[in-house]
Scaffold this active site. Structure first.
Site, PDB file in Angstrom:
ATOM      1  N   HIS A 138       0.967  -1.357   0.018  1.00  0.00           N
ATOM      2  CA  HIS A 138       0.123   0.009  -0.578  1.00  0.00           C
ATOM      3  C   HIS A 138       0.376   1.342  -0.154  1.00  0.00           C
ATOM      4  O   HIS A 138       0.009   2.522   0.177  1.00  0.00           O
ATOM      5  CB  HIS A 138      -0.622  -0.141   1.410  1.00  0.00           C
ATOM      6  CG  HIS A 138      -2.224  -1.092   1.629  1.00  0.00           C
ATOM      7  ND1 HIS A 138      -2.805  -1.796  -0.026  1.00  0.00           N
ATOM      8  CD2 HIS A 138      -1.691  -1.698   2.800  1.00  0.00           C
ATOM      9  CE1 HIS A 138      -3.672  -2.676   0.556  1.00  0.00           C
ATOM     10  NE2 HIS A 138      -3.308  -2.796   2.196  1.00  0.00           N
TER      11      HIS A 138
HETATM   12 ZN   LIG Z   1      -4.263  -7.645   3.593  1.00  0.00          ZN
END
Ligand SMILES: [Zn+2]
Length: 306
Positions: free
Chosen positions: A118
């Site tokens: 992320h």
């Molecule tokens: Zn995850």
């Protein structure tokens, strides 16, 4: 089989849904069950700032290293900032670079850490500070060890950072298989996104995985794949809404390794997420991935030539 690991991978998060001691617990369990010996553990060097800058903005790197992130930037990471955290993620990126080299030598390379999918070039989010997998791919490319890589992301959450970093880059193919109704929002497009509905169980998951691996490998010929073996598709996960069993997750791992062995493609493993109600389950899932990977070590050497 050598594995990359450092005791300083621990993100020092204290009482947090991210079990930041999991790396050490996985290592201890692998040793305890004689799946690896102490001599097989290779301590990585931290990635250099130049390595990290192959992916991340210099300004973001400077803020991280000098404790200059804003309050908003720290909130977005969803984990507390500390110098130890920065040290841990630089080491994790070094571990993924090392695991990449090990995979090119032995067919399989394991980082008992990493998978921070992320993280974006200019910010961290979702417990991810810098994108170790992207840094490793860029470093292997820079060293001319590979030209083409694929990411196979089986974490329950979409690899938004991966998609953003490699979008428009024809040398890296991104495959993400994840729960659609879950963080992150929005989801920048991967080369292949498999959006699963809530509550998907083993059989449906494995069919979707087989189809998507076949499709990805028909469209692209990677010389190495980076497998993000997230433990959070597990049915007892606190942050995931998929319903895989422990056995289903083991079959998932095996399917990835078998598909890659059939094409002689080296596999690099990183752990990514895992938030089971019982931490011991998360540790078991990660250890099973390493155990299954060991069966495939030595099955391919050098970057796949296709
Ligand atoms: Zn995850």
């Amino acid at each position: 089989m050598r594995v990359a690991y450092s005791d300083q991978y621990d993100l020092n998060l204290g009482n947090h849904v991210f079990p930041s001691a999991k790396y050490r617990l996985v290592k201890e369990r692998l040793l305890h069950e004689n799946l690896i010996s102490p001599e097989e553990i290779v301590e990585p060097s931290p990635a250099s700032d130049d390595d990290v800058a192959l992916v991340h903005d210099r300004d973001y790197i400077w803020k991280l290293k000098n404790a200059k992130l804003s309050h908003v930037e720290i909130l977005r990471m969803e984990i507390p900032y500390s110098p130890e955290l920065v040290r841990a993620v630089w080491l994790s990126a070094g571990g993924s670079i090392l695991a990449g080299r090990l995979a090119l030598e032995a067919g399989v390379g394991v980082n008992i850490g990493g998978g921070f999918h992320h993280a974006f070039p200019d910010h961290g989010e979702g417990f991810c500070v810098i994108h170790d997998v992207a840094v490793a791919i860029r470093r292997l490319q820079r060293d001319n060890l590979i030209q083409r890589a694929m990411t196979v992301d089986c974490d329950a959450h979409q690899g938004n950072g991966t998609a953003a970093i490699f979008g428009g880059d024809e040398s890296v193919y991104t495959l993400s298989m994840h729960q659609e109704n879950n963080y992150p929002y929005p989801k920048p497009p991967s080369n292949l996104d498999v959006n699963l509905h809530d509550g998907v169980q083993d059989a449906e998951y494995l069919t979707a995985l087989e189809n998507s691996l076949d499709k990805a490998l028909a469209e692209f010929s990677p010389q190495v794949i980076f497998y993000l073996a997230g433990a959070d598709p597990y049915r007892e996960d606190q942050l995931g809404g998929l319903k895989l069993s422990l056995q289903g997750l083991e079959q998932r791992d095996r399917m990835v390794f078998e598909k890659m062995r059939a094409k002689n493609i080296p596999v690099v493993i990183t752990l990514a997420g895992g938030y089971a109600r019982q931490v011991v389950d998360t540790i078991r899932i990660h250890c099973n991935t390493v155990k299954t990977a060991m069966e495939f070590a030595g099955s391919a050497t050098g970057p796949a030539e296709q």
